[in-house]
Write an enzyme that holds these catalytic residues in place. Structure first.
Site, PDB file in Angstrom:
ATOM      1  N   SER A 149       0.846  -1.208   0.152  1.00 53.05           N
ATOM      2  CA  SER A 149       0.046   0.040   0.102  1.00 53.05           C
ATOM      3  C   SER A 149       0.957   1.318   0.089  1.00 53.05           C
ATOM      4  CB  SER A 149      -1.066  -0.156   1.202  1.00 53.05           C
ATOM      5  OG  SER A 149      -1.832   0.933   1.197  1.00 53.05           O
ATOM      6  N   ASP A 244     -10.085  -3.733  -4.985  1.00 52.62           N
ATOM      7  CA  ASP A 244      -9.045  -2.541  -4.134  1.00 52.62           C
ATOM      8  C   ASP A 244      -9.449  -1.213  -5.040  1.00 52.62           C
ATOM      9  OD1 ASP A 244      -7.437  -1.241  -3.183  1.00 52.62           O
ATOM     10  OD2 ASP A 244      -5.917  -2.533  -3.267  1.00 52.62           O
ATOM     11  N   HIS A 274      -8.043  -4.866  -0.755  1.00 52.61           N
ATOM     12  CA  HIS A 274      -6.801  -4.453  -0.262  1.00 52.61           C
ATOM     13  C   HIS A 274      -6.419  -4.955   1.085  1.00 52.61           C
ATOM     14  CE1 HIS A 274      -4.240  -0.975  -0.203  1.00 52.61           C
ATOM     15  NE2 HIS A 274      -4.147  -1.104   1.031  1.00 52.61           N
TER      16      HIS A 274
END
Length: 304
Positions: A149, A244, A274
């Site tokens: 991320s 995501d 995610h």
């Protein structure tokens, strides 16, 4: 867009139910951090690693995971996710332990400064400092960067800094659902805006904390997807998830790397969301994908 299976839907709802309403009814950073500090720690022992030590990397706290006593083991600098605002060494401890065990690499997890107290460029500068320290304390080792991320964003920027500042030389970059587009302009940000754990409100709040000055959003080290020259970067592995909001920017980055002549391997998981690589314990698809991702990294380090 593939709808999640009932099992994945249940896990998404469980994760979302344990997460605060960031960017809407909860915006004060002290309140947010207090919320996370009060959450119970995971039950059960963490994955075993031969040696785990907390160190000081020229002013940046790091945690070093050594899976064995090999003096020639490769080294991975890991940058944790959390939107540049959340998470720390403890939040990603189990992930780093699993990474070290699966790859046979020494993993150095960097505790970079976080926004909003420390906006851009504090985090990438800390990560680069940690990389230089890692190279100097493990001379002659094969060296890679990895992150998930926002941490994957930092890994991309560290790779740029290493290229542009004369090293250290990197063998590989492992980028797990990277967060790269402060404008949040691609279709997946609309398609997956709500209902799949990470939301549009979270991302807006994260980016506003990290890049409070709009002028910074056009800088290569703040927005590498839109504004960085990617030529000459090390080979990469990019993982994306179909549910995501960051799906399309990860795909675009893999395509941009390939267009710049960088060898890139991209694995996409249409029914995943995610953060799924960190939920391998309760998600068979996540466990399989994580084994694949760590296997790609191990193979790259063995071959370099």
């Amino acid at each position: 867009m593939n709808p999640p299976s009932p099992e994945v839907r249940a896990l998404i709802d469980l994760a979302a139910g344990q997460f605060p309403p960031l960017g809407t009814t909860m915006t004060d950073i002290a309140e947010v951090r207090a919320f996370f500090a009060a959450r119970p720690r995971p039950a059960g022992p963490p994955p075993p690693v031969a040696r785990v030590t907390d160190r000081d990397a020229d002013g940046v706290p790091v945690r070093v995971y050594e899976p064995d006593a090999r003096e020639d083991a490769p080294v991975v600098l890991f940058c944790h996710g959390g939107g540049f605002v959340l998470c720390d060494l403890d939040s990603h401890d189990a992930f780093c332990r699993a990474l070290a065990g699966a790859t046979g690499a020494t993993v150095v997890s960097a505790d970079y400064r976080r926004a909003p107290e420390h906006p851009f460029p504090a985090a990438p500068e800390d990560a680069y400092t940690a990389l230089r320290w890692t190279a100097s304390t493990h001379p002659g080792r094969r060296l890679a960067v990895a992150g998930d991320s926002a941490g994957a964003h930092l890994a991309t920027v560290v790779a740029l800094l290493a290229r542009d500042r004369g090293g250290p030389r990197l063998a590989f970059q492992a980028l797990y659902y990277p967060m790269l587009d402060p404008e949040r302009s691609r279709p997946s940000h609309r398609e997956n805006a709500q209902g799949f754990f990470l939301t549009a409100d979270h991302l807006r709040w994260y980016w506003d904390a990290y890049l409070p000055d709009p002028a910074d959003r056009t800088l290569p080290h703040a927005a590498p997807l839109a504004h960085a020259d990617l030529a000459g970067l090390p080979p990469a592995h990019v993982v994306t998830a179909g549910l995501d909001p960051l799906r399309d920017e990860g795909l675009a980055y893999a395509e941009a790397l390939a267009a710049a002549g960088v060898p890139v391997e991209h694995h996409h998981y249409p029914g995943m969301f995610h953060g799924f690589l960190s939920m391998a314990g309760g998600l068979p698809e996540g466990a399989e994908a994580r084994a694949t991702a760590f296997g790609v990294l191990r193979a790259a380090l063995d071959a370099s």
